[in-house]
Write a protein that holds these residues in place. Structure first.
Motif, mmCIF file in Angstrom:
data_model
loop_
_atom_site.group_PDB
_atom_site.id
_atom_site.type_symbol
_atom_site.label_atom_id
_atom_site.label_comp_id
_atom_site.label_asym_id
_atom_site.label_seq_id
_atom_site.Cartn_x
_atom_site.Cartn_y
_atom_site.Cartn_z
ATOM 1 N N PHE A 14 10.336 23.635 64.759
ATOM 2 C CA PHE A 14 10.691 22.250 65.082
ATOM 3 C C PHE A 14 10.338 21.222 64.010
ATOM 4 O O PHE A 14 10.918 20.132 63.997
ATOM 5 C CB PHE A 14 10.055 21.856 66.417
ATOM 6 C CG PHE A 14 10.647 22.607 67.585
ATOM 7 C CD1 PHE A 14 11.890 22.260 68.078
ATOM 8 C CD2 PHE A 14 9.972 23.671 68.155
ATOM 9 C CE1 PHE A 14 12.458 22.955 69.137
ATOM 10 C CE2 PHE A 14 10.529 24.375 69.216
ATOM 11 C CZ PHE A 14 11.775 24.018 69.701
ATOM 12 N N VAL A 15 9.408 21.538 63.110
ATOM 13 C CA VAL A 15 9.104 20.580 62.041
ATOM 14 C C VAL A 15 10.324 20.310 61.161
ATOM 15 O O VAL A 15 10.626 19.152 60.849
ATOM 16 C CB VAL A 15 7.892 21.041 61.201
ATOM 17 C CG1 VAL A 15 7.783 20.240 59.904
ATOM 18 C CG2 VAL A 15 6.614 20.880 62.007
ATOM 19 N N PRO A 16 11.074 21.357 60.711
ATOM 20 C CA PRO A 16 12.269 21.074 59.904
ATOM 21 C C PRO A 16 13.289 20.192 60.628
ATOM 22 O O PRO A 16 13.977 19.387 59.995
ATOM 23 C CB PRO A 16 12.843 22.474 59.625
ATOM 24 C CG PRO A 16 11.651 23.374 59.675
ATOM 25 C CD PRO A 16 10.812 22.809 60.784
ATOM 26 N N ILE A 17 13.379 20.323 61.963
ATOM 27 C CA ILE A 17 14.297 19.475 62.728
ATOM 28 C C ILE A 17 13.827 18.028 62.676
ATOM 29 O O ILE A 17 14.626 17.101 62.465
ATOM 30 C CB ILE A 17 14.390 19.963 64.184
ATOM 31 C CG1 ILE A 17 15.044 21.347 64.232
ATOM 32 C CG2 ILE A 17 15.171 18.972 65.045
ATOM 33 C CD1 ILE A 17 15.085 21.973 65.616
ATOM 34 N N PHE A 98 8.951 31.690 47.909
ATOM 35 C CA PHE A 98 9.874 30.555 47.847
ATOM 36 C C PHE A 98 11.082 30.885 46.977
ATOM 37 O O PHE A 98 12.230 30.617 47.355
ATOM 38 C CB PHE A 98 9.158 29.310 47.304
ATOM 39 C CG PHE A 98 8.678 28.366 48.371
ATOM 40 C CD1 PHE A 98 9.085 27.054 48.395
ATOM 41 C CD2 PHE A 98 7.797 28.806 49.356
ATOM 42 C CE1 PHE A 98 8.644 26.172 49.373
ATOM 43 C CE2 PHE A 98 7.347 27.940 50.337
ATOM 44 C CZ PHE A 98 7.765 26.616 50.351
ATOM 45 N N ILE A 99 10.833 31.464 45.792
ATOM 46 C CA ILE A 99 11.924 31.770 44.865
ATOM 47 C C ILE A 99 12.866 32.806 45.464
ATOM 48 O O ILE A 99 14.097 32.674 45.393
ATOM 49 C CB ILE A 99 11.355 32.252 43.518
ATOM 50 C CG1 ILE A 99 10.644 31.089 42.800
ATOM 51 C CG2 ILE A 99 12.481 32.800 42.635
ATOM 52 C CD1 ILE A 99 9.888 31.500 41.557
ATOM 53 N N GLY A 156 21.676 32.730 57.359
ATOM 54 C CA GLY A 156 21.191 32.603 55.984
ATOM 55 C C GLY A 156 19.702 32.320 55.931
ATOM 56 O O GLY A 156 18.959 32.899 55.125
ATOM 57 N N GLY A 157 19.247 31.444 56.822
ATOM 58 C CA GLY A 157 17.819 31.145 56.883
ATOM 59 C C GLY A 157 17.007 32.347 57.340
ATOM 60 O O GLY A 157 15.923 32.624 56.810
ATOM 61 N N PHE A 175 11.276 25.818 55.013
ATOM 62 C CA PHE A 175 12.461 25.281 55.690
ATOM 63 C C PHE A 175 12.439 23.756 55.774
ATOM 64 O O PHE A 175 13.497 23.128 55.843
ATOM 65 C CB PHE A 175 12.629 25.926 57.062
ATOM 66 C CG PHE A 175 13.066 27.360 56.973
ATOM 67 C CD1 PHE A 175 14.307 27.693 56.445
ATOM 68 C CD2 PHE A 175 12.230 28.387 57.378
ATOM 69 C CE1 PHE A 175 14.717 29.010 56.330
ATOM 70 C CE2 PHE A 175 12.627 29.711 57.275
ATOM 71 C CZ PHE A 175 13.875 30.026 56.750
ATOM 72 N N SER A 176 11.249 23.173 55.720
ATOM 73 C CA SER A 176 11.184 21.707 55.608
ATOM 74 C C SER A 176 11.696 21.272 54.246
ATOM 75 O O SER A 176 12.460 20.296 54.130
ATOM 76 C CB SER A 176 9.747 21.219 55.818
ATOM 77 O OG SER A 176 9.320 21.465 57.142
ATOM 78 N N PHE A 177 11.297 22.010 53.215
ATOM 79 C CA PHE A 177 11.776 21.732 51.858
ATOM 80 C C PHE A 177 13.287 21.928 51.763
ATOM 81 O O PHE A 177 14.009 21.086 51.209
ATOM 82 C CB PHE A 177 11.053 22.656 50.875
ATOM 83 C CG PHE A 177 11.607 22.637 49.476
ATOM 84 C CD1 PHE A 177 11.579 21.476 48.714
ATOM 85 C CD2 PHE A 177 12.152 23.790 48.913
ATOM 86 C CE1 PHE A 177 12.092 21.457 47.417
ATOM 87 C CE2 PHE A 177 12.655 23.779 47.628
ATOM 88 C CZ PHE A 177 12.626 22.612 46.877
ATOM 89 N N ALA A 178 13.789 23.023 52.323
ATOM 90 C CA ALA A 178 15.226 23.294 52.292
ATOM 91 C C ALA A 178 15.999 22.235 53.058
ATOM 92 O O ALA A 178 17.104 21.841 52.664
ATOM 93 C CB ALA A 178 15.511 24.679 52.877
ATOM 94 N N THR A 179 15.426 21.758 54.154
ATOM 95 C CA THR A 179 16.068 20.707 54.939
ATOM 96 C C THR A 179 16.162 19.416 54.152
ATOM 97 O O THR A 179 17.218 18.762 54.116
ATOM 98 C CB THR A 179 15.285 20.464 56.245
ATOM 99 O OG1 THR A 179 15.321 21.651 57.048
ATOM 100 C CG2 THR A 179 15.866 19.304 57.026
#
Length: 259
Positions: A14-17, A98-99, A156-157, A175-179
Motif C-alpha cells: 500500500f505504500v506505493p499506492i 534493484f538493478i 511485470g512487477g 516499488f515506491s521508487f518505480a511508482t
C-alpha cells in the motif's frame, strides 16, 4: 514477530499506492506553472479523449487489483523473517536487487507494450485506452485497461520481485521508487534540476514523444532505460524546444537511413 511480518507485507502493497497519489498531487500544483509544461493546459483539456474523473476511477480499479495480487504474492513467497535466514542485508545486495528488478521490468514492459501496438486487436480493445491521454499528466500514469494493468504492471512487477529475490521490506522501497519514476514520466512537465531527467534518458519528454501520433511506433521502453529501443531500432531522437507562449515541446529529429 508476526506483527512486523504483516506490517512489511502491508507496507509493500500500500505504500506505493499512497506514493502515487501524493507524488501526483505535487505535480497537479506544478502543472499550473505554464513555463514548465510540455503541452499547454488548454491542450490538456481539449486534446485528451477521456475525462479526469474516469481516469481516477480507472487508476483506483487497477490499484485494487494490484493490491490483491501483491498480498497473495507476499504470502506465497514468505516474509522478511524468512529472507533474513538466507541472505545478509547489505547495500551491495540491495543495489544488485534493484538493478535486476529494473532490468526485468523494463524487458517485460518493452515487449508487451510493443506487441500491444503491433497487434491491432490488442491496441484497439486494450492499449488504446491509455493513449486516450494524448497529453499525459501525472495521475494518469496508471490509467490502463484492467487487462493491460494486469499484464504490463502487475505481472511485470511480480516478475521483477521474484527474479531479484528481494524481500517485502525491500519491495517497499523499490516499488515506491518505480511508482515515482512512472508518475514522473507521465507528468507532462520539464522541471529544471529534476534528477530523473539528469540520470535517465527515459523521462517525461522521452515518453511524451510516444504519446504523440508521430511517435506511436517508437520509444516503447519504460520505465527506466532506453536500451531495448536502441537495440531494436525503435528509438526516436527528439529535440526539446521552447514554445512561444511558454513551456516546452518535443519535436522528432529526422535521422537518415545511412546513419
Amino acid at each position: 514477530m508476526m506483527g512486523l511480518e504483516i506490517s512489511d507485507e502491508f507496507l509493500g502493497t500500500f505504500v506505493p499506492i499512497l506514493v502515487y497519489w501524493v507524488y501526483s498531487g505535487m505535480y497537479i500544483f506544478l502543472g499550473s506553472l505554464e513555463r514548465y509544461r510540455l503541452h499547454s493546459k488548454i491542450d490538456e483539456d481539449e486534446k485528451n479523449l477521456v475525462t479526469k474523473s474516469a481516469v481516477v476511477k480507472g487508476v483506483l480499479l487497477q490499484q485494487i487489483l494490484q493490491a490483491i495480487i501483491s498480498v497473495i504474492l507476499f504470502k506465497i513467497t514468505g516474509s522478511d523473517a524468512d529472507a533474513a535466514t538466507t541472505q545478509q542485508l547489505s547495500l551491495l545486495l540491495l543495489a544488485r536487487q534493484f538493478i535486476i528488478a529494473m532490468l526485468v521490468i523494463d524487458t517485460w514492459q518493452y515487449f508487451i507494450h510493443r506487441y500491444m501496438h503491433i497487434n491491432k486487436f490488442l491496441y484497439k480493445h486494450i492499449h488504446s485506452q491509455h493513449h486516450r491521454l494524448i497529453v499525459p499528466y501525472a495521475y494518469g500514469a496508471l490509467y490502463n485497461h484492467p487487462l493491460e494493468g494486469l499484464l504490463l504492471d502487475t505481472i511485470g512487477g511480480a516478475l521483477s520481485f521474484l527474479f531479484s529475490g528481494m524481500s517485502p521490506r525491500t519491495a517497499i522501497f523499490f516499488f515506491s521508487f518505480a511508482t515515482i519514476k512512472t508518475v514522473d514520466d507521465h507528468c507532462g512537465l520539464w522541471l529544471p534540476g529534476n534528477p530523473f531527467h539528469i540520470f535517465f534518458s527515459n523521462n517525461s519528454a522521452y515518453h511524451d514523444v510516444h504519446h504523440q501520433l508521430y511517435g506511436s511506433k517508437y520509444n516503447f521502453s519504460q520505465p527506466f532505460f532506453v536500451m531495448w529501443d536502441r537495440i531494436l531500432g525503435t528509438y526516436l531522437p527528439y529535440s526539446l524546444e521552447k514554445r512561444a507562449n511558454g513551456g516546452f515541446e518535443t519535436r522528432p529529429i529526422k535521422v537518415s537511413k545511412d546513419e
